[in-house]
Design an enzyme around this catalytic site. Structure first.
Site, short mmCIF file in Angstrom:
data_model
loop_
_atom_site.label_atom_id
_atom_site.label_comp_id
_atom_site.label_asym_id
_atom_site.label_seq_id
_atom_site.Cartn_x
_atom_site.Cartn_y
_atom_site.Cartn_z
CG LEU F 81 -2.22 -1.00 1.05
CD1 LEU F 81 -2.83 -1.08 1.97
CD2 LEU F 81 -2.68 -1.88 -0.54
CB CYS F 82 4.69 1.55 0.26
SG CYS F 82 5.48 2.77 -0.21
CG HIS F 83 0.89 6.90 -1.98
ND1 HIS F 83 0.86 6.52 -0.35
CD2 HIS F 83 0.11 7.29 -2.08
CE1 HIS F 83 -0.70 6.80 0.03
NE2 HIS F 83 -1.63 7.14 -1.51
CB ILE F 119 7.94 2.73 4.53
CG1 ILE F 119 7.04 3.03 5.43
CG2 ILE F 119 7.87 1.01 3.44
CD1 ILE F 119 6.58 1.94 5.86
CD GLU F 120 9.59 5.50 1.17
OE1 GLU F 120 9.31 5.81 1.21
OE2 GLU F 120 8.55 5.37 -0.71
CG ASP F 134 23.54 -12.91 -0.78
OD1 ASP F 134 23.24 -14.60 -0.44
OD2 ASP F 134 24.00 -12.59 -1.46
#
Lengths: 172, 172, 172, 172, 172, 172
Positions: F81-83, F119-120, F134
């Site tokens: 739901l992130c723009h 969020i970014e 990794d």
């Protein structure tokens, strides 16, 4: 090749030498245009097949054009420090230079934004040419892509810039 | 440029001339290797900055190598009729040819699969070179990418193929 | 519409009702084929423009075909619980039904894998039709896409399945 | 189906018939809204399973809603000539029409931008419906998606447009 | 934390220290399983909202589960040197530890392939937790994600490995 | 952990409890900044290898930085739901806390837009840390990622917010 004064620092690194996506928040949204081009050389017989195809069966250049346009939109996914930009125009031309068994791809990309679109135009050219390679590799594995460069840019603080090279010849 | 006999048909089109992603279900899974290369030419001053960076601040080539590897994995998203393939190896080399103010990028890509990986190797070379362009464009807008080609391929029904060109020179 | 016996459980949920990507490790790699189709209806004048374009200027269907093929490769990015699959073949047909001002898109997708490719074929049909819509919306906003369905599937444990519907009519 | 005057030219092609991503730099950033819908028909038993799931185990529609929203954001990756747009709102509704064993998906998409968002709304509807298909295909392979269309659009130079069709019925 | 003997070399670099995607062509296709977990801590009031939502309105965990599954499929796009792998199973669990105002996310990922799927499982956990953060950030900006680790792996030459930590506590 | 007054409603759901991408068309474009951080703990021997690599062979942190920057640009593809937002700056720092055998990753992300970029920033931190995992997993499978959180945010209607936690310690 370039004669004008430019910066002597790589802006994609900070003072400690670490890569970053540079701050463009303070830059103006201006109308920015970039034109890039590149060539693919092939066997004359390969070019003949493409030219037939264009007319009737197997539209190599039509497909390469679509791939080039779509690639321009993916540029910031591919190039690590490239800002995402809402492109306002992408147009792709292919010019056939029959006597050199060569196709020239030219891409014009535009945006209203804070950074230039040279990288988007170069991405379009590269993927346009590579799609030609992909579609013809069954008949000619030795095709070569060359002279991929920016021809012009407009907009932004640095204003207009034009390569000194005669692009129509496909050679420096 | 190519001397061996190859097909004279573009396999990416069916009998009616329509593009398709060709049927490879009947092909063997073999170990396939492709090596491609290409060059970027620049101002000597630009190359000097890159070479410094490599040593200490701003690792242009390290970043370009990562971009090239990641791009190889995205090839089938970019090239319309390219089959998706689970790559088993990607390695990228950059060789600096100081006297020509040029960097050569070479990509070796491998898979165990039904189709070759030439396009993946070429994608890696293109995006590796373009990342160098992106990171240095603030100091040198006139850089030119050339001689992007397949050098070798191994595996599959057509077996081994080697370009007749001396790749180490970066020229045909 | 379907008459054969099928499961009565949604396999995409576990016993507690939570969604998961189901375990297919124990399934055989078999040659799997799916055929799907769908239609787009439009104004007769719109179809006339597309048919001209096909012949000479503006190849709407050629571009829609490329979009459909590329979309088939992106299916597992779009459909949450869909397994990623290395497709071995994608082919797309467009049939024009002039008297109904309708185009039928049919997609055949194949793989050697552990799950079927119905969803990939349906994705190709949807994006093929939607690309037609996109390219013609400036002249006809009221186009309608319908009858998007699976026509046939082959391979896997459930074997062959054919829809009872006459697909060539584009209607149930 | 459409009664208003519209262009009679496909804007996605230039004068020579070549595809391009059209220039929208001169267009205003306006608040743009598009509403699209479509249906999926199934066996009554399939719909019964979905309705149970909604209440307790296996939320098919909740998952389809997320897939639809995410797909709207990927539209310009899928549709070749579609401009990338920063969407400001996406909302998805599912309405169950039990007596027809049918679910209607409606998507409303909005942006402040230079081009409309009809294609984004249609993409959301298509992928929302297809996710329902994917999750229920183990019990009903014959489901059919139909009547996918734009219902309304607002904003931009062409202003408001409303389909003449009664969308609540899911039929033309 | 780890007691078994492992390599003391970073395999992702060649002898000259350059990154590469390592050659796995010679590895066996075996059934590989990885289990990873992680936690998100929040205000008790935030957890209360999520638990309500689960029952009736706003299924935060259902959406986070879908995001986690989809992210597992995107791992090789995100992690530079990670091999692309056709996942055969992804399952995600959320356990609520009410007295600690904490949710534990556990991901199990499987493939039949040449490399392990630990990174895929960790990606799923990270994006699952981050989706919870995203959906609840309007009420609780201070949520913290921790203890993201691999719990178990099976398959491949190195065989079984189990973390010494009691994962159910969400703490080392 | 959070003391200021915030909403008590999850904005990502509408009144009926259905998820949507919330309407932000009415929000101002302001300069928005978010800073997030997180840690990865490892064996002292693993950290020693990374620190060597940084100096000479195998630049783990340089590669992790590129992965983090690229991941920030992919956030709206991953979080349902992130723009989508055109980021104007991404910068990533790694700080080594040798006595704890720990690396702290800090991401600063900026935009001129209608929604925040927390969020970014968190996505960048997660993928930066996971790339370290990794690249080092061959020597240390037990590494643990923790304390991933937002440290600061600026811009937008809610203005400035700072976490009460001393981030430099990597612990709450």
């Amino acid at each position: 090749m370039t004669t004008e004064a430019q910066s002597t620092e790589l802006t994609h690194f900070d003072q400690t030498g670490q890569a970053h996506m540079v701050d463009v928040a303070g830059k103006q949204d201006t109308h920015r245009i970039a034109v890039a081009s590149g060539t693919i050389r092939m066997l004359p017989a390969t070019l003949a097949i493409i030219m037939q195809g264009n007319a009737k069966k197997g539209d190599v250049l039509g497909i390469a054009r679509i791939a080039a346009i779509m690639a321009a939109k993916r540029t910031s996914d591919l190039i690590p420090l490239c800002h995402p930009l809402p492109l306002t125009r992408v147009s792709i031309d292919f010019n056939i230079v029959a006597e050199k068994a060569m196709i020239i791809c030219t891409a014009q990309v535009e945006t209203l934004g804070k950074t230039g679109v040279e990288i988007e135009a170069l991405t379009a050219v590269q993927i346009g040419l590579l799609t030609i390679y992909d579609m013809c590799k069954a008949v000619d594995r030795g095709m070569v892509m060359s002279d991929i460069r920016v021809l012009e840019k407009h907009g932004g603080k640095s204003g207009d810039w034009t390569s000194l090279i005669d692009a129509s010849s496909g050679q420096a």
